[in-house]
Design an enzyme around this catalytic site. Structure first.
Site, PDB file in Angstrom:
ATOM      1  N   GLU A  39      -3.505   8.214   7.847  1.00  0.00           N
ATOM      2  CA  GLU A  39      -4.538   7.343   7.289  1.00  0.00           C
ATOM      3  C   GLU A  39      -4.846   6.190   8.247  1.00  0.00           C
ATOM      4  OE1 GLU A  39      -5.432   4.837   3.157  1.00  0.00           O
ATOM      5  OE2 GLU A  39      -3.488   5.794   3.465  1.00  0.00           O
ATOM      6  N   HIS A  96       0.829  -1.207   0.000  1.00  0.00           N
ATOM      7  CA  HIS A  96       0.000   0.000   0.000  1.00  0.00           C
ATOM      8  C   HIS A  96       0.862   1.255   0.000  1.00  0.00           C
ATOM      9  CE1 HIS A  96      -2.148   3.164   2.417  1.00  0.00           C
ATOM     10  NE2 HIS A  96      -3.020   2.970   1.456  1.00  0.00           N
ATOM     11  N   GLU A 113       2.181   1.997  -3.426  1.00  0.00           N
ATOM     12  CA  GLU A 113       1.117   2.621  -4.222  1.00  0.00           C
ATOM     13  C   GLU A 113       1.102   4.138  -3.996  1.00  0.00           C
ATOM     14  OE1 GLU A 113      -3.254   3.830  -3.560  1.00  0.00           O
ATOM     15  OE2 GLU A 113      -2.986   1.730  -3.008  1.00  0.00           O
ATOM     16  N   HIS A 114       1.236   4.559  -2.755  1.00  0.00           N
ATOM     17  CA  HIS A 114       1.294   5.998  -2.450  1.00  0.00           C
ATOM     18  C   HIS A 114       2.523   6.648  -3.082  1.00  0.00           C
ATOM     19  CE1 HIS A 114      -1.667   7.113   0.873  1.00  0.00           C
ATOM     20  NE2 HIS A 114      -1.987   5.855   0.571  1.00  0.00           N
TER      21      HIS A 114
END
Length: 423
Positions: A130, A50, A53-54
């Site tokens: 997040e 993840h 991806e950022h």
């Protein structure tokens, strides 16, 4: 008959290109799918898929983060990405005439991301926020608590987002090493749908991705085992959020078509049993329903709801009662017929969206090595019988298979059913 003009080409380096030309639209949806997700992570780097991806949005040798977004958005398009437990997707939607620009930007991100240390530190802060937001959102958190409880110590039970400790410790070297191991052409699928000929998509793939090399290592994917446990996470919230579920079926098991029909009839829409029984008849919840998830080596069937602490036990017992009724009696012919019609309608209506077409093709290529035709899917849906659903529900909804996860302001030892652990 549903006509699909899907074509597949494999480049010499192993990268697969799948597209569907739809010449009556003016748009195109393009996605780069990478067959790596959170289940492929080692424990010390949980959340790295993840996080990568950022980071791919944070700039390349040729473009800043602002320029990456601006090149797509200034042309009327949109750019995004998501990470799942078994795959990652970077995608864009634009005018068909901008397909070259879209490919240029997406592949620049994929192949030449700077992964600058200063940007890495900034994005770690973003992801840590997040994570905090996720923990502060009980209707999101409960699904992770459920997976962790049901599939304890298995990679499919881990949160995609990782933990503050593991994400905060990631280094540039970790990212480079992980991408080198998993972002290989044999694990990548380029999917496109819209007013772009397949030959043009292949040409773009060869130009922008044909240079990639290497192969991913062999993976040993173990099947998860359900614990049948219960867990309560106490939070000072107005509602109690819960997931009550059991093991389902993997992607390649045709039993998932029966599971999907059961999902739709039991809690998949406003006419479903749970919605009618709990919300419409009694007004006990705003959100209540079911969902399914299927992976390479397992799946899950889940009842989700949110209700007040005073009515929590009642709502869970009502959900259990409906589950037990289906386990004993199955669904009626009318329920099965309606669910099949609803499923058929959803699949056909999805053809009106180029993004939906692209998503279906990319995911299908990763799991099956081909795009399963809609006609084949519909035939398997139509073949599901009431007897098959009753047999499946009888085995699936056995008491020992059920896992309960709860997030809310409940006291330790709440009766319905008892929480084995609290934090």
């Amino acid at each position: 008959m549903i006509r699909e003009g899907i074509e597949v080409t494999t480049l010499p380096n192993g990268l697969r290109v799948v597209s569907e030309t739809v010449d009556h639209v003016q748009s195109a949806s393009v996605g780069i799918w990478v067959g790596v997700g959170s289940r492929n992570e080692d424990v010390p780097v949980r959340g790295i898929t993840h996080f990568i991806e950022h980071m791919l949005f944070k700039g390349t040798a040729a473009r800043s983060a602002r320029q990456i977004a601006d090149e797509i958005e200034s042309r009327g398009g949109s750019l995004n990405a998501f990470t799942d437990k078994e795959y990652t997707c970077y995608y864009a939607r634009s005018l068909a005439t901008e397909a070259d620009t879209v490919m240029d930007v997406l592949t620049d991100m994929l192949c030449r991301s700077a992964l600058a240390p200063d940007e890495l530190a900034l994005e770690q802060n973003v992801v840590l926020e997040e994570i905090k937001r996720h923990r502060d959102t009980p209707d999101d958190l409960v699904h992770d608590v459920f997976a962790e409880t049901m599939w304890a110590r298995h990679p499919l039970g881990r949160p995609i987002i990782g933990t503050a400790r593991t994400v905060g410790a990631l280094t540039r070297a970790d990212l480079v090493r992980y991408m080198g191991a998993h972002y290989t052409p044999d694990r990548i699928v380029l999917a496109a749908a819209g007013n772009v000929p397949h030959a043009a998509v292949v040409s773009l793939a060869e130009r922008y991705l044909g240079h990639l090399s290497g192969r991913a290592g062999q993976r040993r994917l173990t099947a998860p085992r359900a614990t049948g446990a219960s867990r309560l996470v106490r939070r000072r919230t107005e509602q109690v959020h819960f997931c009550l579920g059991c093991p389902g079926f993997r992607q390649t098991d045709d039993a998932r078509y029966a599971m999907t029909i059961l999902d739709m009839a039991l809690g998949g829409n406003m006419s479903s049993r749970l919605f009618q029984e709990i919300r419409e008849k009694r007004g006990l919840a705003y959100s209540v329903g079911t969902y399914t998830q299927s992976y390479a080596t397992g799946g899950v069937f889940v009842v989700y709801g949110g209700t007040s602490p005073a009515t929590f036990e009642q709502v869970v017992e009502l959900a259990r009662a409906e589950i037990e009724k289906v386990r004993r009696e199955g669904l009626t012919e009318d329920e099965v017929s309606k669910a099949k019609t609803q499923l058929r309608g959803a699949l056909v209506l999805g053809l009106e969206s180029m993004s939906s077409r692209m998503m279906r093709m990319g995911k299908s290529m990763l799991y099956f090595g081909r795009v399963v035709p809609l006609e084949e899917i519909l035939a398997k849906v139509d073949a599901v019988s009431c007897d098959r659903i009753r047999e499946m529900a009888h085995a699936m909804f056995a008491d020992e298979n059920l896992t309960l996860a709860t997030v809310g302001p409940l006291a330790r030892g709440t009766a319905a059913p008892a929480a084995a652990a609290a934090n």
